[in-house]
Design a protein around this motif. Sequence first.
Motif, PDB file in Angstrom:
ATOM      1  N   VAL A 290      -0.861   4.356  -6.724  1.00 19.58           N
ATOM      2  CA  VAL A 290      -1.783   5.131  -6.199  1.00 19.58           C
ATOM      3  C   VAL A 290      -1.372   6.032  -5.076  1.00 19.58           C
ATOM      4  O   VAL A 290      -1.603   7.209  -5.093  1.00 19.58           O
ATOM      5  CB  VAL A 290      -3.019   4.226  -5.651  1.00 19.58           C
ATOM      6  N   GLN A 291      -0.722   5.443  -4.052  1.00 22.64           N
ATOM      7  CA  GLN A 291      -0.210   6.122  -3.006  1.00 22.64           C
ATOM      8  C   GLN A 291       0.761   7.241  -3.474  1.00 22.64           C
ATOM      9  O   GLN A 291       0.896   7.994  -2.877  1.00 22.64           O
ATOM     10  CB  GLN A 291       0.409   5.155  -1.899  1.00 22.64           C
ATOM     11  N   LEU A 292       1.846   6.569  -4.102  1.00 24.34           N
ATOM     12  CA  LEU A 292       2.962   7.521  -4.444  1.00 24.34           C
ATOM     13  C   LEU A 292       2.414   8.620  -5.361  1.00 24.34           C
ATOM     14  O   LEU A 292       2.751   9.860  -5.122  1.00 24.34           O
ATOM     15  CB  LEU A 292       3.861   6.849  -5.286  1.00 24.34           C
ATOM     16  N   ALA A 293       1.424   8.428  -6.366  1.00 20.32           N
ATOM     17  CA  ALA A 293       0.969   9.400  -7.119  1.00 20.32           C
ATOM     18  C   ALA A 293       0.237  10.571  -6.285  1.00 20.32           C
ATOM     19  O   ALA A 293      -0.026  11.806  -6.336  1.00 20.32           O
ATOM     20  CB  ALA A 293       0.038   8.733  -8.104  1.00 20.32           C
ATOM     21  N   LYS A 294      -0.685  10.005  -5.269  1.00 20.96           N
ATOM     22  CA  LYS A 294      -1.317  10.739  -4.086  1.00 20.96           C
ATOM     23  C   LYS A 294      -0.222  11.674  -3.475  1.00 20.96           C
ATOM     24  O   LYS A 294      -0.694  12.833  -3.436  1.00 20.96           O
ATOM     25  CB  LYS A 294      -2.001  10.000  -3.318  1.00 20.96           C
ATOM     26  N   CYS A 295       0.719  11.061  -3.053  1.00 25.42           N
ATOM     27  CA  CYS A 295       1.570  11.942  -2.155  1.00 25.42           C
ATOM     28  C   CYS A 295       2.421  12.995  -3.260  1.00 25.42           C
ATOM     29  O   CYS A 295       2.535  14.287  -2.966  1.00 25.42           O
ATOM     30  CB  CYS A 295       2.786  11.201  -1.578  1.00 25.42           C
ATOM     31  N   ALA A 296       2.693  12.380  -4.322  1.00 27.03           N
ATOM     32  CA  ALA A 296       3.344  13.436  -5.296  1.00 27.03           C
ATOM     33  C   ALA A 296       2.496  14.602  -5.890  1.00 27.03           C
ATOM     34  O   ALA A 296       2.796  15.896  -5.734  1.00 27.03           O
ATOM     35  CB  ALA A 296       3.700  12.658  -6.725  1.00 27.03           C
ATOM     36  N   ILE A 297       1.026  14.384  -5.879  1.00 33.47           N
ATOM     37  CA  ILE A 297       0.184  15.481  -6.216  1.00 33.47           C
ATOM     38  C   ILE A 297       0.033  16.486  -4.809  1.00 33.47           C
ATOM     39  O   ILE A 297      -0.108  17.693  -5.302  1.00 33.47           O
ATOM     40  CB  ILE A 297      -1.422  14.903  -6.473  1.00 33.47           C
ATOM     41  N   SER A 298       0.033  15.791  -3.649  1.00 37.14           N
ATOM     42  CA  SER A 298      -0.084  16.907  -2.499  1.00 37.14           C
ATOM     43  C   SER A 298       1.046  17.586  -2.446  1.00 37.14           C
ATOM     44  O   SER A 298       1.045  18.751  -2.001  1.00 37.14           O
ATOM     45  CB  SER A 298      -0.106  15.809  -1.331  1.00 37.14           C
ATOM     46  N   LYS A 299       2.303  17.227  -2.974  1.00 34.65           N
ATOM     47  CA  LYS A 299       3.318  18.052  -2.904  1.00 34.65           C
ATOM     48  C   LYS A 299       3.574  19.037  -4.244  1.00 34.65           C
ATOM     49  O   LYS A 299       4.657  19.797  -4.289  1.00 34.65           O
ATOM     50  CB  LYS A 299       4.974  17.219  -2.648  1.00 34.65           C
ATOM     51  N   GLY A 300       2.702  18.641  -5.212  1.00 32.70           N
ATOM     52  CA  GLY A 300       2.893  19.649  -6.560  1.00 32.70           C
ATOM     53  C   GLY A 300       3.999  19.142  -7.429  1.00 32.70           C
ATOM     54  O   GLY A 300       4.290  19.870  -8.053  1.00 32.70           O
TER      55      GLY A 300
ATOM     56  N   SER B 147      -0.753  10.676 -16.432  1.00 32.54           N
ATOM     57  CA  SER B 147      -0.509   9.392 -15.898  1.00 32.54           C
ATOM     58  C   SER B 147      -0.094   9.151 -14.333  1.00 32.54           C
ATOM     59  O   SER B 147       0.683   9.909 -13.864  1.00 32.54           O
ATOM     60  CB  SER B 147       0.255   8.461 -16.621  1.00 32.54           C
ATOM     61  N   THR B 148      -0.857   8.641 -13.484  1.00 35.39           N
ATOM     62  CA  THR B 148      -0.554   8.480 -12.188  1.00 35.39           C
ATOM     63  C   THR B 148       0.613   7.560 -12.011  1.00 35.39           C
ATOM     64  O   THR B 148       1.635   7.615 -11.239  1.00 35.39           O
ATOM     65  CB  THR B 148      -1.595   7.663 -11.305  1.00 35.39           C
ATOM     66  N   LYS B 149       0.993   6.473 -13.041  1.00 31.52           N
ATOM     67  CA  LYS B 149       2.305   5.870 -13.105  1.00 31.52           C
ATOM     68  C   LYS B 149       3.495   6.862 -13.314  1.00 31.52           C
ATOM     69  O   LYS B 149       4.260   6.556 -12.662  1.00 31.52           O
ATOM     70  CB  LYS B 149       2.191   4.828 -14.029  1.00 31.52           C
ATOM     71  N   VAL B 150       3.138   7.932 -14.216  1.00 34.62           N
ATOM     72  CA  VAL B 150       4.345   8.848 -14.349  1.00 34.62           C
ATOM     73  C   VAL B 150       4.747   9.567 -12.982  1.00 34.62           C
ATOM     74  O   VAL B 150       5.801   9.596 -12.607  1.00 34.62           O
ATOM     75  CB  VAL B 150       4.062   9.553 -15.356  1.00 34.62           C
TER      76      VAL B 150
ATOM     77  N   HIS C  46       0.770  -1.248  -0.003  1.00 40.07           N
ATOM     78  CA  HIS C  46      -0.066   0.026   0.142  1.00 40.07           C
ATOM     79  C   HIS C  46       0.929   1.096   0.056  1.00 40.07           C
ATOM     80  O   HIS C  46       0.566   2.308  -0.762  1.00 40.07           O
ATOM     81  CB  HIS C  46      -0.953   0.065   1.082  1.00 40.07           C
ATOM     82  N   ALA C  47       2.143   1.264   0.903  1.00 39.15           N
ATOM     83  CA  ALA C  47       2.861   2.499   0.801  1.00 39.15           C
ATOM     84  C   ALA C  47       3.534   2.715  -0.364  1.00 39.15           C
ATOM     85  O   ALA C  47       3.777   4.039  -0.428  1.00 39.15           O
ATOM     86  CB  ALA C  47       3.746   2.139   2.126  1.00 39.15           C
ATOM     87  N   VAL C  48       4.046   1.665  -1.078  1.00 39.00           N
ATOM     88  CA  VAL C  48       4.626   1.937  -2.295  1.00 39.00           C
ATOM     89  C   VAL C  48       4.014   1.757  -3.667  1.00 39.00           C
ATOM     90  O   VAL C  48       4.626   1.822  -4.455  1.00 39.00           O
ATOM     91  CB  VAL C  48       6.011   0.938  -2.359  1.00 39.00           C
ATOM     92  N   SER C  49       2.541   1.593  -3.265  1.00 33.68           N
ATOM     93  CA  SER C  49       1.845   1.578  -4.744  1.00 33.68           C
ATOM     94  C   SER C  49       1.909   2.803  -5.337  1.00 33.68           C
ATOM     95  O   SER C  49       2.208   3.912  -4.847  1.00 33.68           O
ATOM     96  CB  SER C  49       0.576   1.079  -4.130  1.00 33.68           C
TER      97      SER C  49
END
Length: 1491
Positions: free
Chosen positions: A1065-1075, A1125-1128, A1060-1063
């Motif tokens: 979805v989670q990484l993209a969510k954190c990336a978006i929160s940090k801009g 893309s969330t993968k990017v 879950h932590a390294v998925s």
Amino acid sequence: MADSEQPETPDKPVFHTRGYQQELLEESLRMNLVIALDTGSGKTHIAVLRMKLEAERELNKISWFLAPTVALVEQQCNVIKTAIPVNVTMISGASEPNQWKDSALWRRILSAHRIIVSTPQILLDALRHGYIHLGQDVGLLVFDEAHHAISKHPYNVIMQEFYHTLPPRPNLDLPVGSVRPMILGLTASPIYGGNVDASFEALEHNLDSTIRSSSRNRAELAQYVHRPIFKHVIYDLPDYAEGPIPSQNYNSLQKVVDSLNIENDPYVRSLRAQLAKARSADERRRIDQKLSKTVDKQDTFCHKGLRDFARAALDICNDLGPWAADWYIVKVIEQARCAANPYNNIMSSWENNEKRYLLDCLDKVHTIPASLHLDDIYAEISPKVRALVSCLVAEEAEFRAEDETYSGLVFVTRRDVVLALAEVLQRLPETAHFNLGCLLGTSSSFQRHSFLDITREMVKDSQTDTLGEFRCGEKNLIISTSVAEEGIDIQACGSVVRFDPPPNVVAWAQSRGRARRKRSSFILMFDNSGASQQTVRKWEETEMRMMQLYNDQSRVTNVPLDEDDEDDNECIYSVPSTGAVLTLQSSTSHLNHFCAVLPNAGYGGQMALYELDPPEYPEDWHLKPNRSGGLQPYKGPWGATVTLPRAVPQHLRSFSTPQVHKTKRSAQRHAAFKTYVELHKAGLLNDHLLPLSSAIEPENAEQVKKLLEDIEKRAGTERVSIQMDPWTSKADDDQWWETRMIIEGLPALRMITRNRLPQLNSEDSPTLYIPGRGAVKTHLHAVGLFRGDQEFIEKARVYTTRLFATLYSAHMKPNAADYCYLFFPESEGKDEPLWNERREWMKRRVSRGLSVPLENVGRANAEHLAKAYGLPPDLALVRPNNKFGKALRFTRWRHDPLTIDEEAELLEGYEGFPDVELTYPLIHAQPFVQRANFLVPLDSDTQGLNHDPPLFLLPRYTTVELISVDDVEHSALIPSILRSLANTLTVKALREELLVGSPVADVPHILLSTALTAPVAQELINYQRLETLGDTVLKYITSIKLFADYPLWHEGYLARRKDHAVSNVQLAKCAISKGLYQWIIRDRFVPRKWRPHYMSGPEDIGSKTEGANGNNDDKKKKTKTQELSTKVLADVVESLIGAAYEHGSFDLAVNCISIFGLGLPSWQTIPQHFDNIVTKIEELDYPPPQLSLVETMLGYEFTHKALLVQALTHASYHGDLTTMSYERLEFLGDSALDMVVTDWLYHAPGQDGKGFKPGYMHIYKEALVNSHFLAFICLRTRTTQEATMANWTRASGMSETTEQHDIYLWQCLLHSSHRVLDDQHVTADRFKRSGEAIHEALTKGELYPWAALTSLQAPKFISDMVESLLGAVFVDSKGTLDAVRAVLRKLGIMDMIERIARQEVDVQHPISRLCIWAAKQVPQKQVKLQVNKAHGNVSCAVIIDDEQVAEVTEVYRSRASQEEVRFAAAEQAIQLLRVAQQQDEWDDVSEYGDW
């Protein structure tokens, strides 16, 4: 399964409510009601109308419709969806809601639907886990077949545990807050026993309702409820009812059953073998009790199954006659032999030794086939069958006499009698014309129940097909068990026959309700003893009393019943935050589920073990010679101890309850209750009282997936703002910054920008690759704040426009000069005055109207320019008027005449111009260099140079750009420089914003730039390699953190939380929160379409600007967005982590991870984590002496021996050692192994010394860490031990000899499972046959031996041993990867890694390799792998373009055999077709494909 919402149809059916329905509907609005109406009277319609009204008046709560079976849930859901225009969903047992661990998902289900239809267990589980709050979420609760609400049925449990604990509804019209929902029950027979008054009292209390039928509209009700004509058929008992059984097959079967000895049963023999090997007192005691109980009860799977078989045959013989019994026995034995075939799944849950034992026993049954001669059948059918045949024939004749179609339903008690009776009826000519079907009920469980379950496969048609054909008239007679009594939607039958008397009054009433046509009959069959007739008369009296009670409007519900004095209702544990509840009744099932999702549950060791206090049997009772006398029953009180598997920490592994409970079950429930409470307190359960992670059962995965897709559709992209503009200033002032730019070989330029450029060192400055000149360095020196005035800015705009317009005018804004960057020569060139003079001359010509076509202030006609200034030799760029868009490089003036061919070619180019005359001199020109992106290195010194013949132009039809040679070169090169600087500014912005204050900001520019560049940008660099490295680093660090922070979690929890932590979805969510998206370099540089950057933005290109400077301060700009893309997003996070690791190892990588958080708190360095881990290691007082052998094999001596013991302990081990099983260490060892391998591959020179591409890294890692390879390593790892043996001979007397024994690593596993032992020996035998060949291929071969490794078919625990031992070394060395590398070197893994990678062994999966080869053929070829199973073998044929090219056949042993032949067949085809190794473009093929 939750069913997706159905689209509303425009035309809903119109239902007309009958008077009695409206009466009961209105009454249900005033009070809780159980509606008692006969089958066919429209009870469901009343419920539908009631739910429709509830949906209209109660918007905040849902209606929940409960039905006792999956079939009824599906049926009623379809009815409700059709009738009510609201969102309706269905959830049944097939979708097991305890697999849904997301409370938010439950909330979305509730908010998205107005009505939910489910089985009661679904709602009960959801209530117990706190996902549903009955008082807050449900406004109306409907119970279909409400008479089930008694005892421990989920209907009653829901009411007792959750309904009665809520406050009553103060206002029936507008319920507010958490109050009891309204109750509506539906039933045709509101009783469950012979005492009607007691049944009504209990049912009304349990459902908090009053049982009612219509009182004001009985006459109308009678019009729709057609009571059948009651008939009875008397038959004689068979002559052999009290004498010998005249079935030869039965007598032979019974003889075999009578000869059975429980000591020969494979389960008993297995228990005795386990008892002999038991390593601890606890383990021995548990097996001893299990063995004694098994011997006493003699209820093993085999013996009980054979006894059931004989008993069923006897019942068939008594009911149907000896012919049916003989036929049945032959068919069951045939079915058993068929089921034993390994390709059938019928006996998939049976052990092999059970199959052999059962088949051996059945082989001893001497059977004769049942005669198919009609006289023999007539002679051997029972009087009961004859009576049934006569009855059916007569019933059909009556219906035909009335010109009506006949349909009948025959109820039979036993499932096996259904099969035999159907066979008999189809054989007899009187009934052979009936289109007959069978209904036996269904079971969705994959667990075994009994031997006779194989008879389910003897039914040809499914229940759904049979019912469908019966409804449409294709079948007109059904033989059924009680499954058809209630719930299933069966059309009204002409006659219902009870072949066996109903077992109770409910069955009597329910089955009679199936005969509800206007002229129908209900027929009971009685033997001539008359006993059953008396029972039926009693039921008729009971039914009359039942109708009297529910038609009595003056009757009120009695006071609540006294509670059961059993103490099972006294213990309740609740979680206030969620409302989840644990009761004694639910505790054992909850605990079983917790154990079922532990790692390695497949080997039988992962279950809760219960021991009673006192034990049920004396020790070794099973060994006593005289056991026939049995035991004196012990009546209590009882205590119990429950022991959990080794995956659970020691202090949470065992709990006991004192010897105070009345029953054994109560004692076990109290022990389970106590255990489950402690697991929650220890954090191994969430606040919904569920395991922190649970596996979705494979058979339900698709249905759960369907629900998730319906409720929460997760997009693969996110809408984010576009990539940052590095040139536009965020400040509102007009401040400019100056930089000195020198391209080697060209004059220096002053570069003026709105944003300050960083001071770049030589390595980070742009390098240009210019054809004919090679690598040319660009030097940039930041001067500082621009000190010039506005006049200079305007001059710079003019010069910049001239530079850009020379080559890129087609893409520029007309009349705009508000560039984000300006250029101006640092000093005036020696030829610049002349060029200024020429431009002024051209300006005067334009102003006077003397210009010719294509001329403007920056362009002059070559003929006019030559007349004014002679023949200028310093021209740079010319354009032929016939192809004006093609810029050419001026080389010289040509005075010499052209050859005939040259002249012809020249004039051909001017065919469109009239009166063309060849005059001299001509312009001699060359095409420009064949490249525009000068950031890409040259493959050779001559790449990009133009070798085409020169072009000759007529000056009259040629236009000259009024710009110098140096400026043209600047014009061509500056876009590439600006691209490089834009990326540099993007990295600078990342440093100053996201990374500010973090040491990650000090990561070199090249690493950060690489990490931010997406492949779509098509730059020279991209993040793919760093992402591959960073992905492994992230998983490695996260694994260590979770291992340290959660010492009580087993591997399943750790793996799920890590995933879950390294998925993405989670990484993209954190990336978006940090801009992070704003700094990802993803725009593509296309030089030939390049255009300058304007301060007014690109959206205005092609439109008019508001002024010469292009400033548009009054225009409010909108933020542009795009789908990314969330993968990017996830990949860039991982590549930044990889960049941090490359520069500052793991400490800096941890710092980078902490910037994003990933939903985990307090990221610490790896040494800090291991300091915490080591302090919690419990030392062993007496470590096993054989540990030194394993240390020798590993080449590592442990400081903490307990870690080595844990790494060797299987979950099934029942010895005295207190260590946990190996799964946690395996989890950590897996990440350490991945880290070592990935790090080596990343830094290896790879192809051309540039490092392996990501595709190579992936497939090499797959080859070097897969379970087949690690199992091979484990199987081959051994050490030699010397043993002294004493020998005696007559000649020499006593002597000693020394022998050497090989001890293998796999032999050192600590376990207590015979299945593990069997798998070890079978796998070791396979290794002996193929181990040398595999070793040869791995150390010398050109192809990786995928098929050979797969052929080992090694169970997972063998490869797990390697990873768990690596994990133990890793922890013992306090996180030192060098220690892990040393062990890998000792095991030979590092040598294989280096050889396979450096020699570029073909490690592509053979199936993928074959498919890649076929795709590259011209024309493309189609590859198909066809697997067939037959005669105990499995084969795979490789078919290319419909032609078979290879085939491999092996003995089928398990599913792994199928994979083995697929790999082997593909490898054979590769060799036969001489498929070349194609390693040039692995990155472009799907290395993640299905192989």
